[in-house]
Write a protein that holds these residues in place. Structure first.
Motif, PDB file in Angstrom:
ATOM      1  N   LYS A   1       0.837  -1.205   0.000  1.00 48.21           N
ATOM      2  CA  LYS A   1       0.000   0.000   0.000  1.00 48.21           C
ATOM      3  C   LYS A   1       0.861   1.240   0.000  1.00 48.21           C
ATOM      4  O   LYS A   1       0.366   2.352  -0.125  1.00 48.21           O
ATOM      5  CB  LYS A   1      -0.889   0.019   1.244  1.00 48.21           C
ATOM      6  CG  LYS A   1      -2.038  -0.956   1.150  1.00 48.21           C
ATOM      7  CD  LYS A   1      -2.895  -0.868   2.400  1.00 48.21           C
ATOM      8  CE  LYS A   1      -4.086  -1.790   2.258  1.00 48.21           C
ATOM      9  NZ  LYS A   1      -4.726  -2.074   3.541  1.00 48.21           N
TER      10      LYS A   1
ATOM     11  N   THR B   1      -1.774  -2.299 -10.560  1.00 45.63           N
ATOM     12  CA  THR B   1      -2.433  -2.135  -9.268  1.00 45.63           C
ATOM     13  C   THR B   1      -3.550  -3.170  -9.139  1.00 45.63           C
ATOM     14  O   THR B   1      -4.046  -3.694 -10.136  1.00 45.63           O
ATOM     15  CB  THR B   1      -3.040  -0.727  -9.121  1.00 45.63           C
ATOM     16  OG1 THR B   1      -3.951  -0.519 -10.198  1.00 45.63           O
ATOM     17  CG2 THR B   1      -1.965   0.334  -9.160  1.00 45.63           C
TER      18      THR B   1
ATOM     19  N   GLU C  15      -7.313  -4.265  -7.257  1.00 46.94           N
ATOM     20  CA  GLU C  15      -8.499  -3.894  -6.489  1.00 46.94           C
ATOM     21  C   GLU C  15      -8.763  -5.076  -5.566  1.00 46.94           C
ATOM     22  O   GLU C  15      -8.812  -6.225  -6.020  1.00 46.94           O
ATOM     23  CB  GLU C  15      -9.663  -3.693  -7.454  1.00 46.94           C
ATOM     24  CG  GLU C  15     -10.913  -3.122  -6.835  1.00 46.94           C
ATOM     25  CD  GLU C  15     -11.943  -2.896  -7.938  1.00 46.94           C
ATOM     26  OE1 GLU C  15     -11.940  -1.819  -8.553  1.00 46.94           O
ATOM     27  OE2 GLU C  15     -12.718  -3.850  -8.188  1.00 46.94           O
TER      28      GLU C  15
ATOM     29  N   TYR D 112      -5.186  -3.824 -12.729  1.00 47.62           N
ATOM     30  CA  TYR D 112      -5.120  -2.749 -13.717  1.00 47.62           C
ATOM     31  C   TYR D 112      -3.683  -2.433 -14.070  1.00 47.62           C
ATOM     32  O   TYR D 112      -2.820  -2.334 -13.202  1.00 47.62           O
ATOM     33  CB  TYR D 112      -5.813  -1.490 -13.171  1.00 47.62           C
ATOM     34  CG  TYR D 112      -7.204  -1.788 -12.687  1.00 47.62           C
ATOM     35  CD1 TYR D 112      -8.253  -1.941 -13.601  1.00 47.62           C
ATOM     36  CD2 TYR D 112      -7.461  -1.981 -11.337  1.00 47.62           C
ATOM     37  CE1 TYR D 112      -9.518  -2.264 -13.159  1.00 47.62           C
ATOM     38  CE2 TYR D 112      -8.728  -2.303 -10.896  1.00 47.62           C
ATOM     39  CZ  TYR D 112      -9.749  -2.450 -11.800  1.00 47.62           C
ATOM     40  OH  TYR D 112     -10.992  -2.781 -11.377  1.00 47.62           O
TER      41      TYR D 112
ATOM     42  N   GLU E 166      -1.737   0.457 -15.352  1.00 47.08           N
ATOM     43  CA  GLU E 166      -1.961   1.881 -15.567  1.00 47.08           C
ATOM     44  C   GLU E 166      -0.719   2.551 -16.110  1.00 47.08           C
ATOM     45  O   GLU E 166       0.397   2.127 -15.837  1.00 47.08           O
ATOM     46  CB  GLU E 166      -2.379   2.537 -14.249  1.00 47.08           C
ATOM     47  CG  GLU E 166      -3.675   1.947 -13.729  1.00 47.08           C
ATOM     48  CD  GLU E 166      -4.078   2.513 -12.382  1.00 47.08           C
ATOM     49  OE1 GLU E 166      -4.334   3.717 -12.326  1.00 47.08           O
ATOM     50  OE2 GLU E 166      -4.126   1.752 -11.419  1.00 47.08           O
TER      51      GLU E 166
ATOM     52  N   LEU F 287       1.351   5.979 -11.919  1.00 49.04           N
ATOM     53  CA  LEU F 287       0.764   5.899 -10.596  1.00 49.04           C
ATOM     54  C   LEU F 287       0.078   7.220 -10.289  1.00 49.04           C
ATOM     55  O   LEU F 287       0.683   8.279 -10.332  1.00 49.04           O
ATOM     56  CB  LEU F 287       1.879   5.648  -9.572  1.00 49.04           C
ATOM     57  CG  LEU F 287       1.484   5.352  -8.146  1.00 49.04           C
ATOM     58  CD1 LEU F 287       0.716   4.044  -8.070  1.00 49.04           C
ATOM     59  CD2 LEU F 287       2.725   5.278  -7.271  1.00 49.04           C
TER      60      LEU F 287
ATOM     61  N   GLN G 216      -4.159   6.164  -2.477  1.00 49.85           N
ATOM     62  CA  GLN G 216      -4.492   4.858  -1.909  1.00 49.85           C
ATOM     63  C   GLN G 216      -4.543   3.783  -2.996  1.00 49.85           C
ATOM     64  O   GLN G 216      -5.587   3.418  -3.484  1.00 49.85           O
ATOM     65  CB  GLN G 216      -5.833   4.933  -1.180  1.00 49.85           C
ATOM     66  CG  GLN G 216      -5.752   5.665   0.140  1.00 49.85           C
ATOM     67  CD  GLN G 216      -4.794   5.001   1.109  1.00 49.85           C
ATOM     68  OE1 GLN G 216      -4.811   3.788   1.273  1.00 49.85           O
ATOM     69  NE2 GLN G 216      -3.942   5.776   1.762  1.00 49.85           N
ATOM     70  N   LYS G 217      -3.375   3.303  -3.384  1.00 48.74           N
ATOM     71  CA  LYS G 217      -3.322   2.278  -4.413  1.00 48.74           C
ATOM     72  C   LYS G 217      -2.640   1.032  -3.870  1.00 48.74           C
ATOM     73  O   LYS G 217      -1.698   1.111  -3.089  1.00 48.74           O
ATOM     74  CB  LYS G 217      -2.541   2.805  -5.624  1.00 48.74           C
ATOM     75  CG  LYS G 217      -3.359   3.711  -6.537  1.00 48.74           C
ATOM     76  CD  LYS G 217      -4.315   2.904  -7.385  1.00 48.74           C
ATOM     77  CE  LYS G 217      -5.392   3.737  -8.065  1.00 48.74           C
ATOM     78  NZ  LYS G 217      -4.901   4.722  -8.993  1.00 48.74           N
ATOM     79  N   ASN G 218      -3.141  -0.097  -4.304  1.00 44.65           N
ATOM     80  CA  ASN G 218      -2.481  -1.347  -3.957  1.00 44.65           C
ATOM     81  C   ASN G 218      -1.558  -1.717  -5.108  1.00 44.65           C
ATOM     82  O   ASN G 218      -2.003  -2.203  -6.139  1.00 44.65           O
ATOM     83  CB  ASN G 218      -3.516  -2.445  -3.748  1.00 44.65           C
ATOM     84  CG  ASN G 218      -4.547  -2.027  -2.723  1.00 44.65           C
ATOM     85  OD1 ASN G 218      -4.193  -1.547  -1.642  1.00 44.65           O
ATOM     86  ND2 ASN G 218      -5.821  -2.179  -3.065  1.00 44.65           N
ATOM     87  N   VAL G 219      -0.275  -1.451  -4.929  1.00 44.00           N
ATOM     88  CA  VAL G 219       0.674  -1.631  -6.028  1.00 44.00           C
ATOM     89  C   VAL G 219       1.254  -3.043  -5.985  1.00 44.00           C
ATOM     90  O   VAL G 219       1.705  -3.518  -4.935  1.00 44.00           O
ATOM     91  CB  VAL G 219       1.793  -0.571  -5.949  1.00 44.00           C
ATOM     92  CG1 VAL G 219       2.903  -0.870  -6.944  1.00 44.00           C
ATOM     93  CG2 VAL G 219       1.207   0.808  -6.202  1.00 44.00           C
TER      94      VAL G 219
END
Lengths: 387, 373
Positions: free
Chosen positions: B152, B165, B167, B178, B180, B183, B187-190
């Motif tokens: 996170k 990333t 979901e 995803y 992308e 970045l 709040q991204k779950n990388v």
């Protein structure tokens, strides 16, 4: 693969090193840490490896646990070989009984079988308690050219110190005419370094004779060398001119450590052509903090230093907090030196904790203050230890 | 742990051109004495993985020289241990793999020969100290087909580079994946590009994806499984430092100057990060040395000023030199009176006396391997 070795090294590492106490209370002298990341024995073993000698027997006796762990299979020195390599040779029991090593010569005598296994032409005898960088191969070449039975490495010492050593008198060709162990009135300044090369046959013959003599103390310097000399064996001195230190006392140990610091240190550890190999511990690079000032010092890995350090040797994983002042001292691994501490002329042994605000000052005319292994110091120590 | 480790020495998404000109991503020096792969290797060894394959495509000489037989990680075993998997072309598989799927397809035989039940595999575009045991426990407990490790808090992740990333639903199941362009948002779950899967299942999935013309592990293996609800997420909670580009590389190195990062990444006593042994001498500080807030490796000789910097093994900083906010790699020399600020100096470089070299944190000055300035 050859089934013989030209030269086998036998490293005497069983000495108690009582004059180095309390550093040697729990560990043999050759295993005593030295110069921020080494052990004393690393120098002799690395010399062997760098001289092309790949078979090393290490004779252990006193407090061998840490030394044995440290040596392991010999892999740090690339001595984990299928034929040759590093072997730990402790005293043992045999069918006809067994014994502790009675003296340096007896220790080798009890391991003649080990030597014979490699059928070497020459045997190099070393002691594991000196700090030096020496190419034994040059000495071996001289030994061979001289057709010698025994060659003894010597260094030139000041005349006033000569009576502390075994002193050789030689003729103009370097052949030894006289040997005196710690003479009161030395006739020369050539002191034995405790490094001998023997032709194997001569060594075995004299070790067997020495063993058969009940009067003998079974010591190379006291018995074997004089006996060979008396018999007119061809014995030569090999004059070594490089760095060599006996670290037998606390002050000489301290001084030899200090030889590794400075812009042009007497003891050069960064020589890529003559690496000193050592066993690594898992650690990380050292961090020097915002408040630190580290000058004229050497430091191992994993330290967190935030204080002032000058003219000192810091081993691994030590914590030195801010507003602390360390001068002319040796701090061994895993020590924790608190805030506002002042240390001058001390040796802080492994794992010791110095609480905040403590002052430790040694008397430079005597031995440094020794803070014992794993001790916790919360009160000031002024003046120093044994003189 | 009953798993084989598989490390991709190249990243198929990232190119940090300056530092990879002569070496693979995994061999990039990091943190005064390490190379990036040391972190992945050590994490695997610390988790009890004893069989590790390293897939390389190009410029892997320095990587092989670094790892050798794996003895530094106790991986020079009679059974299993380190296995280098350099490219070889067969049955239409390109020798210069362009994606992870192709790379694994080329080494399917290796995976088939292994006996371990699981595979832990991943890339080397970041450094971390992560517990694969925890991830494995989650994987087994939830009976997932694939478990993906993610963070996170992607520290120093480039804002200008593609990023994967996830979901993630409340129960930890991944519901979307995803790819992308960059970045954005906080709040991204990388994705940490590290996965756990049963070995037999991985083999089947690769073969199946390959038969249907798949070209991407993410698109052709992972995404379909996500749609079936068979993919779990496992968060890596310790700092994960990315090295996407030169600026990120410098920032991630300097991040080690924070005690907490250092503690979690390097000083974790149960989980040491192990690197190749070099038998360097202790660090030597001269009379004129002034060093603050810096990490200094062994074998370095420091007689100048060093602030907020990372100094590798065998570096010489001469009297009167000033090094600030910089990374100086192995065996480089900084001459008298030279002044470096926000610089990344590669190995064996010589910065001669009096040179003033400065970049900025977003655009560090770079001197290549062996360059003389």
């Amino acid at each position: 693969m050859l089934s013989k070795k030209k030269c086998v090294a036998m490293l005497l590492a069983g000495g108690q090193g009582s004059r180095l106490a309390p550093l040697t209370t729990y560990i043999a002298k050759p295993a005593v840490p030295f110069a921020a990341r080494y052990r004393i024995i690393d120098f002799s073993i690395s010399n062997c490896v760098n001289s092309g000698i790949d078979t090393v027997g290490v004779l252990t006796q006193y407090q061998p646990l840490e030394l044995n762990d440290y040596l392991g299979t010999g892999s740090p020195w690339d001595l984990d070989l299928r034929f040759g390599g590093l072997h730990i040779l402790p005293p043992y029991q045999a069918q006809k009984g067994g014994d502790w090593f009675k003296g340096t010569a007896n220790a080798i005598y009890q391991n003649i079988k080990f030597i014979k296994r490699y059928n070497p032409d020459y045997v190099l005898i070393l002691s594991g308690d000196h700090i030096y960088k020496m190419d034994y191969d040059i000495m071996l070449q001289e030994h061979i050219e001289n057709g010698a039975d025994c060659t003894i490495a010597v260094i030139d010492v000041p005349l006033e110190e000569a009576s502390r050593f075994g002193i050789m008198t030689t003729d103009e060709k370097g052949r030894i005419t006289e040997f005196a162990e710690k003479p009161e009135n030395p006739k020369s300044t050539q002191a034995s370094m405790g490094v001998y090369i023997f032709s194997t046959d001569a060594l075995i013959k004299y070790l067997e004779e020495d063993e058969a003599n009940p009067e003998s103390e079974n010591d190379f310097g006291k018995n074997v060398i004089p006996a060979m000399l008396a018999d007119g064996q061809k014995m030569y001195a090999y004059l070594y001119k490089g760095y060599w230190r006996d670290v037998g006392t606390l002050s000489s140990y301290w001084a030899a450590n200090m030889d590794a610091i400075g812009d042009k240190p007497e003891l050069v550890l960064n020589d890529p052509g003559w690496r000193i190999y050592y066993r690594h511990s898992f650690n990380y690079p050292q961090y020097i903090g915002e408040n630190a000032l580290v000058t004229n010092s050497i430091c191992g890995a994993g330290n967190e230093i935030d204080g002032k350090v000058n003219n000192s040797v810091i081993f691994n994983n030590a914590i030195i907090e801010k507003d602390t002042d360390i001068e002319g001292s040796i701090i061994m691994s895993e020590c924790h030196i608190g805030k506002g501490v002042k240390i001058d002329y001390a040796i802080v042994d492994h794992g010791a904790v110095i609480k905040d605000g403590v002052t430790i000052i040694g008397d430079r005319s005597g031995d440094p203050v020794i803070i014992e292994r794993d001790s916790v110091v919360s009160g000031d120590i002024m003046e120093g230890g044994r003189k | 742990m009953n798993a084989v480790g598989l490390i991709f020495a190249d990243s198929y998404d990232v190119a940090i051109d300056e530092l990879t000109a002569q070496r693979t991503l995994a061999a990039i020096p990091f943190g005064a004495r390490y190379r990036v792969i040391d972190f992945k290797l050590s994490n695997m060894v610390n988790a009890g993985i004893r069989n590790i394959g390293i897939i390389t495509t190009q410029k892997y000489s320095s990587l092989m020289w670094h790892i050798r037989g794996g003895s530094f990680w106790d991986l020079d075993r009679k059974q299993s241990g380190i296995r280098f998997l350099p490219p070889y072309a067969y049955e239409g598989v390109n020798s210069n793999y362009e994606n992870r799927l192709e790379a694994m397809l080329a080494h399917l035989n290796y995976l088939k020969e292994c006996r371990e039940k699981y595979v832990v595999f991943g890339c080397c575009n970041y450094v971390e100290n992560v517990s694969y045991e925890e991830a494995m426990k989650l994987h087994v407990d939830t009976d997932a087909t694939i478990t993906c490790i993610y963070t996170k808090n992607p520290i120093n992740k480039s804002k200008n580079l593609h990023v994967t990333t996830y979901e993630i639903a409340d129960d930890g199941k991944i519901t979307g994946c995803y790819f992308e362009d960059k970045l954005n948002g906080s709040q991204k779950n990388v994705s940490a590009s590290t996965f756990i899967i049963k070995r037999e299942e991985l083999i089947q999935l690769i073969e199946k994806a390959s038969r249907s013309g798949g070209v991407s592990f993410r698109n052709d293996v992972l995404v379909p499984l996500i749609k079936e609800g068979k993919v779990m997420a496992c968060e890596a909670k310790r700092p994960m430092l990315f090295i996407d580009d030169l600026s990120c590389y410098l920032k991630s190195n300097l991040k080690l100057l924070e005690p907490d990062t250092r503690k979690q990444l390097l000083k974790n006593e149960d989980r040491p990060i192990v690197t190749r042994v070099k038998d360097s001498a202790p660090t030597r500080y001269g009379k004129y040395a002034v060093v603050t807030n810096s990490i200094i490796a062994d074998g370095a000789i420091i007689d100048g000023e060093v602030r907020n910097s990372i100094i590798f093994r065998g570096v010489r900083v001469k009297k009167g030199a000033v090094v600030e906010n910089s990374v100086i790699m192995q065996d480089s020399t900084i001459g008298t009176g030279a002044h470096l600020n926000y610089a990344v100096i590669d190995k064996d470089a010589v910065i001669q006396d009096g040179r003033l070299l400065s970049g900025y944190i977003t655009h560090p000055f770079f001197a290549g391997k062996g360059v003389v300035i």
